[in-house]
Design a protein around this motif. Structure first.
Motif, PDB file in Angstrom:
ATOM      1  N   UNK A 153      37.518  43.296  55.746  1.00 26.70           N
ATOM      2  CA  UNK A 153      38.152  42.334  56.632  1.00 26.70           C
ATOM      3  C   UNK A 153      39.477  42.894  57.133  1.00 26.70           C
ATOM      4  N   UNK A 154      39.639  42.919  58.447  1.00 23.33           N
ATOM      5  CA  UNK A 154      40.874  43.492  58.994  1.00 23.33           C
ATOM      6  C   UNK A 154      42.090  42.578  58.767  1.00 23.33           C
ATOM      7  N   UNK A 155      41.987  41.265  59.040  1.00 20.07           N
ATOM      8  CA  UNK A 155      43.173  40.445  58.786  1.00 20.07           C
ATOM      9  C   UNK A 155      43.581  40.388  57.310  1.00 20.07           C
ATOM     10  N   UNK A 156      42.619  40.592  56.419  1.00 26.13           N
ATOM     11  CA  UNK A 156      42.898  40.484  54.979  1.00 26.13           C
ATOM     12  C   UNK A 156      43.220  41.848  54.371  1.00 26.13           C
ATOM     13  N   UNK A 157      43.306  42.876  55.185  1.00 28.30           N
ATOM     14  CA  UNK A 157      43.475  44.230  54.650  1.00 28.30           C
ATOM     15  C   UNK A 157      44.739  44.340  53.812  1.00 28.30           C
ATOM     16  N   UNK A 158      44.591  44.882  52.622  1.00 26.20           N
ATOM     17  CA  UNK A 158      45.702  45.141  51.697  1.00 26.20           C
ATOM     18  C   UNK A 158      46.498  43.885  51.349  1.00 26.20           C
ATOM     19  N   UNK A 159      45.876  42.713  51.427  1.00 23.47           N
ATOM     20  CA  UNK A 159      46.593  41.471  51.113  1.00 23.47           C
ATOM     21  C   UNK A 159      46.557  41.171  49.619  1.00 23.47           C
ATOM     22  N   UNK A 160      45.385  41.318  49.002  1.00 26.63           N
ATOM     23  CA  UNK A 160      45.258  40.871  47.617  1.00 26.63           C
ATOM     24  C   UNK A 160      44.053  41.535  46.976  1.00 26.63           C
ATOM     25  N   UNK A 161      43.978  41.443  45.670  1.00 24.68           N
ATOM     26  CA  UNK A 161      42.803  41.865  44.926  1.00 24.68           C
ATOM     27  C   UNK A 161      42.032  40.617  44.524  1.00 24.68           C
ATOM     28  N   UNK A 197      27.875  46.555  50.890  1.00 19.42           N
ATOM     29  CA  UNK A 197      27.999  46.653  49.436  1.00 19.42           C
ATOM     30  C   UNK A 197      29.166  47.535  49.008  1.00 19.42           C
ATOM     31  N   UNK A 198      29.726  48.296  49.950  1.00 19.65           N
ATOM     32  CA  UNK A 198      30.862  49.158  49.610  1.00 19.65           C
ATOM     33  C   UNK A 198      32.044  48.764  50.506  1.00 19.65           C
ATOM     34  N   UNK A 199      33.049  49.589  50.545  1.00 13.08           N
ATOM     35  CA  UNK A 199      34.241  49.239  51.322  1.00 13.08           C
ATOM     36  C   UNK A 199      34.238  49.816  52.721  1.00 13.08           C
ATOM     37  N   UNK A 226      38.304  56.662  46.443  1.00 19.09           N
ATOM     38  CA  UNK A 226      39.549  56.014  46.853  1.00 19.09           C
ATOM     39  C   UNK A 226      39.581  54.545  46.454  1.00 19.09           C
ATOM     40  N   UNK A 227      38.889  54.220  45.357  1.00 15.14           N
ATOM     41  CA  UNK A 227      38.871  52.822  44.913  1.00 15.14           C
ATOM     42  C   UNK A 227      40.268  52.206  44.805  1.00 15.14           C
ATOM     43  N   UNK A 228      41.293  52.932  44.339  1.00 19.21           N
ATOM     44  CA  UNK A 228      42.597  52.288  44.208  1.00 19.21           C
ATOM     45  C   UNK A 228      43.187  51.801  45.532  1.00 19.21           C
ATOM     46  N   UNK A 229      42.793  52.423  46.652  1.00 18.47           N
ATOM     47  CA  UNK A 229      43.340  51.940  47.922  1.00 18.47           C
ATOM     48  C   UNK A 229      42.264  51.271  48.763  1.00 18.47           C
ATOM     49  N   UNK A 230      41.145  50.913  48.162  1.00 16.01           N
ATOM     50  CA  UNK A 230      40.045  50.312  48.916  1.00 16.01           C
ATOM     51  C   UNK A 230      40.054  48.813  48.697  1.00 16.01           C
ATOM     52  N   UNK A 231      39.906  48.069  49.794  1.00 19.84           N
ATOM     53  CA  UNK A 231      39.952  46.608  49.709  1.00 19.84           C
ATOM     54  C   UNK A 231      38.741  46.012  49.003  1.00 19.84           C
ATOM     55  N   UNK A 232      37.678  46.794  48.878  1.00 17.87           N
ATOM     56  CA  UNK A 232      36.489  46.269  48.215  1.00 17.87           C
ATOM     57  C   UNK A 232      36.656  46.319  46.692  1.00 17.87           C
ATOM     58  N   UNK A 233      37.687  47.036  46.235  1.00 20.98           N
ATOM     59  CA  UNK A 233      37.868  47.236  44.805  1.00 20.98           C
ATOM     60  C   UNK A 233      37.853  45.919  44.043  1.00 20.98           C
ATOM     61  N   UNK A 234      37.041  45.844  42.994  1.00 18.27           N
ATOM     62  CA  UNK A 234      36.958  44.618  42.217  1.00 18.27           C
ATOM     63  C   UNK A 234      35.794  43.748  42.626  1.00 18.27           C
ATOM     64  N   UNK A 235      35.281  43.928  43.840  1.00 19.37           N
ATOM     65  CA  UNK A 235      34.098  43.171  44.246  1.00 19.37           C
ATOM     66  C   UNK A 235      33.126  44.121  44.948  1.00 19.37           C
ATOM     67  N   UNK A 236      33.066  45.346  44.434  1.00 21.84           N
ATOM     68  CA  UNK A 236      32.291  46.395  45.083  1.00 21.84           C
ATOM     69  C   UNK A 236      31.002  46.620  44.313  1.00 21.84           C
TER      70      UNK A 236
END
Lengths: 669, 133
Positions: free
Chosen positions: A204-212, A198-200, A98-108
Motif C-alpha cells: 500500500x502506497x499511502x501506508x508505506x513505512x507507517x507501521x508494523x 503473498x510477498x511485498x 530486505x524483510x527489515x525494510x519491507x512493509x509486508x514484514x510480519x504479514x508475509x
C-alpha cells in the motif's frame, strides 16, 4: 463424491474438488502462494507439492490436481518435506533479503512459509535477479524485485475486476509483472491486489513505512463509503486509524473492498471538527458547549424543529435524533438529502431483495439508472460473475464502461414503457430475472414503472425475488427503517419552515432553502454542512463510535469503535442527549446500551444481525409511466463522494490522476 | 565576590576555612581552562593510603565543571598531571562544557515549547477545520 486418504485419514470430498482442497478438508495445512480460493488455478508456484498415489513417482502440485476416488495423499512424507524445501530454496534465490525494510514484514506469506517449510540456511552464492521499478498508480507501491511470479494480481484484475490492467512480460526467471505501459491501475477495486500479493512486491502506497502489523489494534467495523456495507477491519495505533482491510464475508463483500473504502481513512485526520463554533455577526467563532446549547435553547423552537440525516451516520445517532424531536413534538425527519421522495411505506420496494450474493444467480438483469461501477463496485463484481455465467444484462441510462457484456438501451427512461421485444422476451423467459434501480432512477420517479415491470415479468417467485434498489448511502436503509422519510421528501421539511434544523452529518442539503432556521450541524468533517451552519457541534466519524448500519440489501450489521474522536468531539448520541437536557426534555436513555435497547424495542429488526424482512413487494400502480432522461448519474467523481473522502489526500490524488488524467508529479523519494 | 560574600556564602569557590586549609596543607599543582585550581596534600598518603587531591572552583561549586582530563587526575585514575600525561588536544576536540541542566543552554527536545513547539508529524496528529480555511 470421491473418497481419498490423506495421511492415513479417509475422507469424502465433494466432486470436482482438488487434492489441495481435500487436504484442507482433512485439516492438513498445505503451503501455497499462487493458489487462491476466489481466483482461477495457476499452479505455477509449486509450493503445494504433495505425494499422491496412484500417479507418477514424484511430488505433484495439489492445487491443480483433481481429487479422484481411491487416491492416497501424503503431506507429511520425507519426499514432500524435501520438495517443499527445494521449492522454497528456488523461490528465495531471486527474492531479496530486505524483510527489515519491507512493509509486508510480519504479514508475509513467504516469510511465514520459509520459517515453517524452508531450509535453515542458504546455499546460494550467485547474483540475484533485479527488476526495474514499475509504476502502478497512487495506491499501489511496487518493489518488483520481490515478486515471486504467483500471478495472483494478474488473475484478479482479469477475472474479478474485469479489466486487463496488470499483466506479465517475458518468461521464466525474466518474467515481470507490470501494468500496461506502466499506467496507473485505474479500476476501483485495484488495491485488492495488495492483499492478494503473498510477498511485498505490491504494497500500500499511502501506508508505506507507517507501521508494523503487530503494533496495530484491530477493530471490526463496517464500511460507510457506499451502501454495500463491506465488512472491514480498522487497524489503528494510538488515536489514529492507519489502514482499513477487508474481512471475509461471502454474503456481502466476499474478500474485497473498494479503493475508496480502503484509502479514504487518511481523510479522518484532515479538516476535522474538533471544537464548537457559533456564528456571530456572520462569522463562525469558537465557543463552548454550554454557549452552543444556550444559543440553541434561546431559539425557543418548541415543536418547530427538523432533522436531516447524512449519508454516513449510524442508526443509533438517527434514533437519538428521532427521540429528541419526538420529545419536542416534531416528526420532521428526513434522510434523502438531495430531495428524492420515493414512497417508503413498503420498504421491500426500495430494498436489494435478491441479496448481494443472490444477484450472481440471476440470468437476466435490467439495470435502470445506475452507474454500478461507481455506486457499488462490489455489486459490479457480482454482476460480472452473473454475466460470466451467461446472464443477459441490459442497462437504461447514460453509457459507462462496463466490465461485463451488457447492452445499453439508451438514456431515455420512456423506453421502460415500451421495451424492445427481445428484452421483454429475455426477461420473461428467464428463470431468475432481476431489475436493479439506481439512484438516478429513483430520482426520476422510475420506481412505480419498475414495480409494474416487476409484476409483469413475475420477478417474485418461489425462492427468488428479483426486484432490487441499489442505494448509495450507507445510512439510507437504516434511516428508512427508522422512519427518516417524509412523504414529500425534504420538500416537506422546507415547507414546514422549522425554526431549528439539526443536520446530522448532512452535507448535500441545500441549506439556503432553510433560511429562517437556526442550522445546527453535528458532524465530523468541515465540509459544506459545517460551512453553512450557524452552530457546529463536533461529532464522531464511523471509526470513532460503535454503531448499527443497514446495507442496501437490508442487512443489519454492527461496527465497533476503533479510536477516540479528536479534540472536543463527542459521540453523536451524547451530543443529542446533552441537547435534550438543554432543551428541557427527556429522551429516555442515558447510556449507549440503553439507547440501543430503546432502538431495538422500537425497530426490532435492528436488533438482529443479518437480513431484515420487509415482507412482500407492494402491488404495482396501474398505468405508471416512466418519463425523463438519465443523462448523468449522481456520482460525478467516484473518489470524492463523502466528506471523509473529500478530505483525504489519497482520494484527491486518485481523483486528479485517475479520473481527470492530470499528471501528478510523484514526490521525490 | 566581596569579602561579605566570602563570609556568608559557600556556593562560589572556597569558603574562608577551605582557603586557609588549602594554602596551609595543599600544594597548588595546576589550573584548568576555566580557572579551577587543583591541589594535593603536602603530606603524602593520607586518605586510605592514597594521595589527597581537591579542587577549588573559580565560580560556582559545580562538580561537572571539572574537565575530563582533570577529572581523571582528581579521582586518582592517574598520578601524572594532565598537562604532562595526556596527549595535546586535537583541533577537532570541542571545548569542555559543564552540565547545562537548569540553565538556558539546557537541551530541549524537538517539539518543546522552549524550542518553538515545532516537531515532526506523529501518530494521532490531525488537522482541525476552521471556517474559511
Amino acid at each position: 463424491m470421491p473418497k481419498v486418504t490423506v495421511d492415513g485419514q479417509e475422507i469424502e470430498v465433494p466432486a470436482g474438488a482438488t487434492v489441495l482442497q481435500a487436504c484442507e478438508l482433512a485439516g492438513k495445512e498445505v503451503p501455497r502462494f499462487c493458489y487462491h480460493e476466489r481466483l482461477s488455478i495457476a499452479g505455477n508456484c509449486r509450493m503445494c507439492l504433495v505425494e499422491v498415489k496412484p500417479g507418477p513417482p514424484k511430488p505433484q502440485a495439489s492445487c491443480a490436481l483433481p481429487a479422484a476416488d481411491g487416491q492416497e495423499i501424503r503431506t507429511d512424507s520425507e519426499m514432500v518435506k524435501k520438495a517443499r524445501e527445494g521449492v522454497m530454496e528456488f523461490l528465495l534465490i531471486n527474492h531479496p533479503l530486505d524483510c527489515p525494510i519491507c512493509d509486508q514484514g510480519g504479514e508475509c506469506d513467504l516469510q511465514d512459509q520459509s520459517v515453517a517449510y524452508g531450509r535453515g540456511g542458504s546455499r546460494y552464492d550467485e547474483n540475484k535477479r533485479a527488476v526495474t521499478e514499475k509504476y502502478m498508480g497512487p495506491l499501489i507501491k511496487t518493489a518488483m524485485t520481490r515478486c515471486i511470479h504467483c500471478t495472483r494480481c494478474v488473475r484478479f484484475s482479469e477475472e474479478v475486476a474485469g479489466v486487463d490492467e496488470i499483466g506479465a512480460l517475458y518468461r521464466g526467471e525474466n518474467m515481470q509483472i507490470t501494468t500496461y505501459l506502466e499506467r496507473a491501475a485505474e479500476h476501483e477495486l485495484s488495491a485488492n491486489v495488495i492483499d492478494l500479493c503473498p510477498v511485498g512486491a505490491l504494497t500500500s502506497r499511502p501506508y508505506a513505512y507507517e507501521a508494523r502489523p503487530w503494533e496495530l489494534k484491530k477493530t471490526l467495523s463496517i464500511d460507510v463509503s457506499d451502501a454495500v456495507g463491506a465488512n472491514i477491519r480498522v487497524d489503528s495505533r494510538g488515536r489514529e486509524v492507519l489502514r482499513v482491510l477487508p474481512r471475509i464475508n461471502d454474503d456481502v463483500n466476499e474478500e474485497w473492498i473498494s479503493d475508496k473504502a480502503r484509502f479514504q481513512v487518511d481523510g479522518l485526520t484532515r479538516r476535522r471538527l474538533d471544537k464548537v463554533w457559533i456564528r456571530k455577526d456572520g462569522k463562525l467563532a469558537r465557543a463552548s458547549w454550554d454557549e452552543a446549547f444556550r444559543a440553541i435553547a434561546a431559539v425557543n423552537a418548541g415543536a418547530s424543529v427538523a432533522a436531516v440525516a447524512g449519508d454516513l451516520v449510524d442508526c443509533e445517532t438517527m434514533f437519538a435524533a428521532k427521540k429528541l424531536l419526538g420529545a419536542l413534538g416534531s416528526t420532521l425527519i428526513e434522510s434523502r438529502q438531495t430531495g428524492m421522495s420515493y414512497p417508503v411505506d413498503n420498504l421491500a420496494a426500495v430494498n436489494f431483495n435478491s441479496t448481494l450474493a443472490g444477484i450472481e444467480e440471476a440470468d437476466a438483469i435490467l439495470i435502470v439508472g445506475s452507474h454500478i461501477r461507481w455506486e457499488a463496485p462490489l455489486v459490479n463484481v457480482r454482476l460480472r460473475k452473473a454475466a460470466k455465467r451467461g446472464a443477459k444484462i441490459f442497462l437504461v441510462g447514460a453509457e459507462w464502461e462496463t466490465t461485463f457484456a451488457a447492452e445499453f438501451l439508451g438514456e431515455d427512461l420512456t423506453v421502460l414503457n415500451n421495451l424492445p421485444d427481445y428484452v421483454n422476451d429475455t426477461m420473461k423467459g428467464a428463470e431468475r430475472p432481476a431489475v436493479i434501480l439506481g439512484g438516478a432512477a429513483l430520482a426520476n420517479g422510475a420506481l412505480a414503472p419498475a414495480l409494474a415491470l416487476a409484476e409483469g415479468w413475475n420477478l417474485v417467485r418461489e425462492g427468488w425475488n428479483g426486484f432490487n434498489v441499489l442505494h448509495m448511502a450507507a445510512a439510507r436503509m437504516g434511516a428508512l427503517m427508522l422512519g427518516f422519510a417524509q412523504a414529500g421528501g425534504i420538500a416537506d421539511l422546507i415547507a414546514a419552515k422549522p425554526k431549528l434544523l439539526l443536520a446530522l452529518g448532512a452535507d448535500e442539503v441545500n441549506f439556503a432553502t432553510f433560511d429562517g432556521a437556526l442550522k445546527v450541524y453535528i458532524g465530523h468533517h468541515g465540509d459544506k454542512g459545517a460551512a453553512a451552519a450557524d452552530i457546529v457541534l463536533p461529532g464522531s466519524a464511523y471509526t470513532e463510535k460503535p454503531g448499527t448500519y443497514v446495507n442496501t440489501e437490508g442487512r443489519v450489521q454492527y461496527a465497533d469503535k476503533a479510536v477516540f474522536a479528536p479534540g472536543d468531539a463527542r459521540e453523536d448520541w451524547t451530543i443529542l442527549r446533552a441537547l435534550a437536557d438543554a432543551l428541557g426534555v427527556t429522551v429516555g436513555f442515558d447510556s449507549f446500551p440503553q439507547l440501543r435497547a430503546a432502538m431495538v424495542a422500537e425497530v426490532p429488526a435492528l436488533g438482529v444481525e443479518g437480513l431484515a424482512n420487509y415482507g412482500a413487494l407492494p402491488a404495482a400502480v396501474a398505468g405508471a409511466k416512466a418519463e425523463g432522461r438519465i443523462a448523468a448519474y449522481p456520482i460525478k467523481d467516484f473518489y470524492l463522494t463523502n466528506p471523509i473522502a473529500r478530505s483525504s489526500a489519497t482520494m484527491q490524488e486518485c481523483s486528479s490522476e485517475l479520473l481527470h488524467g492530470e499528471d501528478v508529479l510523484e514526490a521525490a523519494e | 565576590m566581596g569579602i561579605l560574600g566570602k563570609i556568608f556564602t559557600w556556593w562560589d569557590g572556597a569558603t574562608i576555612g577551605t582557603s586557609l586549609f588549602s594554602s596551609m596543607n595543599g600544594e597548588h599543582v595546576g589550573t584548568d581552562a576555566q580557572g579551577n585550581k587543583y591541589y594535593r596534600a603536602r603530606k603524602k598518603k593520607t586518605v586510605e593510603g592514597r594521595e589527597r587531591r581537591w579542587v577549588i572552583y573559580d565560580g560556582a561549586n559545580d562538580a561537572s565543571r571539572v574537565p575530563a582530563e582533570w577529572h581523571g587526575w582528581l579521582h586518582g585514575a592517574f598520578d601524572d598531571l594532565p598537562e604532562s600525561n595526556l596527549p595535546p588536544a586535537k583541533i577537532w576536540e570541542a571545548d569542555y562544557s559543564p552540565n547545562a541542566t537548569g540553565t538556558t543552554g539546557a537541551y530541549r527536545p524537538q517539539g518543546a515549547l522552549e524550542r518553538g513547539g515545532q516537531r515532526a508529524r506523529a501518530t494521532g496528529d490531525y488537522e482541525s477545520w476552521a471556517p474559511d480555511a
